[in-house]
Scaffold this active site. Sequence first.
Site, mmCIF file in Angstrom:
data_model
loop_
_atom_site.group_PDB
_atom_site.id
_atom_site.type_symbol
_atom_site.label_atom_id
_atom_site.label_comp_id
_atom_site.label_asym_id
_atom_site.label_seq_id
_atom_site.Cartn_x
_atom_site.Cartn_y
_atom_site.Cartn_z
ATOM 1 N N GLU A 215 0.962 -1.136 0.389
ATOM 2 C CA GLU A 215 0.028 -0.059 -0.237
ATOM 3 C C GLU A 215 1.023 1.089 0.088
ATOM 4 O O GLU A 215 1.519 1.347 0.978
ATOM 5 C CB GLU A 215 -1.150 0.101 1.183
ATOM 6 C CG GLU A 215 -1.979 -1.254 1.130
ATOM 7 C CD GLU A 215 -2.759 -1.110 0.127
ATOM 8 O OE1 GLU A 215 -3.119 -0.330 -0.440
ATOM 9 O OE2 GLU A 215 -3.466 -2.262 -0.224
ATOM 10 N N CYS A 249 -1.920 9.085 2.614
ATOM 11 C CA CYS A 249 -1.736 8.486 1.094
ATOM 12 C C CYS A 249 -2.622 8.725 -0.082
ATOM 13 O O CYS A 249 -2.268 8.927 -0.947
ATOM 14 C CB CYS A 249 -1.282 7.262 1.265
ATOM 15 S SG CYS A 249 -2.711 6.214 1.842
#
Length: 488
Positions: A215, A249
């Site tokens: 991720e 993110c």
Amino acid sequence: MTSNDTFLRLAFNAQHAASRAQTDVPLSLRRERLLRIQAMLARHDQALALAVQADFGVRSAQLTEVADLFLLRAMLAQTLSDLPAWMKPVKVPTPLYLQPSRGFVQCQPLGVVGVISPWNYPLQLSLGPVICALAAGNRVMLKPSELTPATSALLAELIANDFAPQELTVFLGDAKLAAEFSSLPFDHLFFTGSTTVGRLVAQNAAANLTPTTLELGGKSPCIVDLSCDITSAAIKIVHGKLLNAGQTCVAPDYVLLPAGQEAAFSQAFAQAVADMYPRILGNPDYAAIISERHHARLKGLLHQAEAGGARLEAMAVGQTDVTATKYSNDASQASHASHTGQSQMAPVLVFNAPPDCALLTEEIFGPVLPVLTYDTLDEAIQYINARARPLALYWFGQDTQAQDQVLAQTVSGGVCINDTLMHLVHLNLPFGGVGDSGWGSYHGEAGFKRLSHQKSVLVQSRWASGKLLYPPYGQRFDWLIKAFKRWL
């Protein structure tokens, strides 16, 4: 072999042996482990929020609740409710040439799952993958970030109180320990962090043929269409960009704006900041930058862009009337140091950034938002597609034809229409990246399946006709193949 490596190996060997001794992990045990996590959060949520605040210097308990704890509570509630259904073998249709046999897919634990988590959401991004791994029946070794030492230490203490080391255990250390950790022969390794570090993790895991879920980050664009209400769009963009001071993110990394809308967007952005953050400095709801090194990096990005001809607009700070003003490197305007040394940094819009500046080539991870303009939607799409595929893409507008064009002609980990971030909290939507923004998805059933082995099972019937295709081949074989060709 270092002492840390020896310690890690011993812990891994213990979990590995336990996982092989109990390959069938019943629903009752999986639920009981998840309930322990749930009870731990219920008992210690305030202490955990205080630890996060201590690590950031400025980060309110309410921000940690909405950004970390709320999603974990939702994940636990959904997993505990749906896990019995997820664990059931799934029947699959059997093709005509194999009937009357039957086939199904059975999910089994992988074994030992390693989790390396980052600092920006130190509870959610540590325990979220752990929840998925425990639901799938795995043993878990967790390595949280050294940049949030108070949170990581408290997690280690609480988990040690509630779990045996053979079930779930935490390792504290720096990048060197993380490298040793990622070199263990896990059955799966789950990493959340930067693309640069993700490449190193993938290389270490590859030596053991360890499958990974990465991720990562990426430069997530916002496309503002001419058909949108720019005031409404600015509110959603400000929320997505400034949550955790941009240290997210999936935060919008740049805005693609119709040419001529710059002044309107700047005004709407400043008003949205004023509405959400009546003051910047000293506001506990506006998180500090995690470290002075990271803060210096952000200021360096701004300085480079400005030197290349960019126009910088900072939101004026330290007052209730937040307005856009010319950015200055004067720390009294741009930032404020907390009692622990971390700094809050005012939001900055960047116009006319040079195409090759780091702001447009590196993930920003802070409250800095470049604004680019386009003349046609095709031009905006071409800009996105000429770069690495982003983790998220945001589109704002009411023109469904333009919306469908963006969905069809761009590739990203996820998409949110007329909002930012919210696709991440929809637990029935897989969350993950593509290309440079990562691989593999989790959340909900997607996470359960990602961290399970999906074993294919065919149960042959006593009336199976497969022997008709056994050698020696002859006229009967030719007849059967001719018949199958007609049916296929």
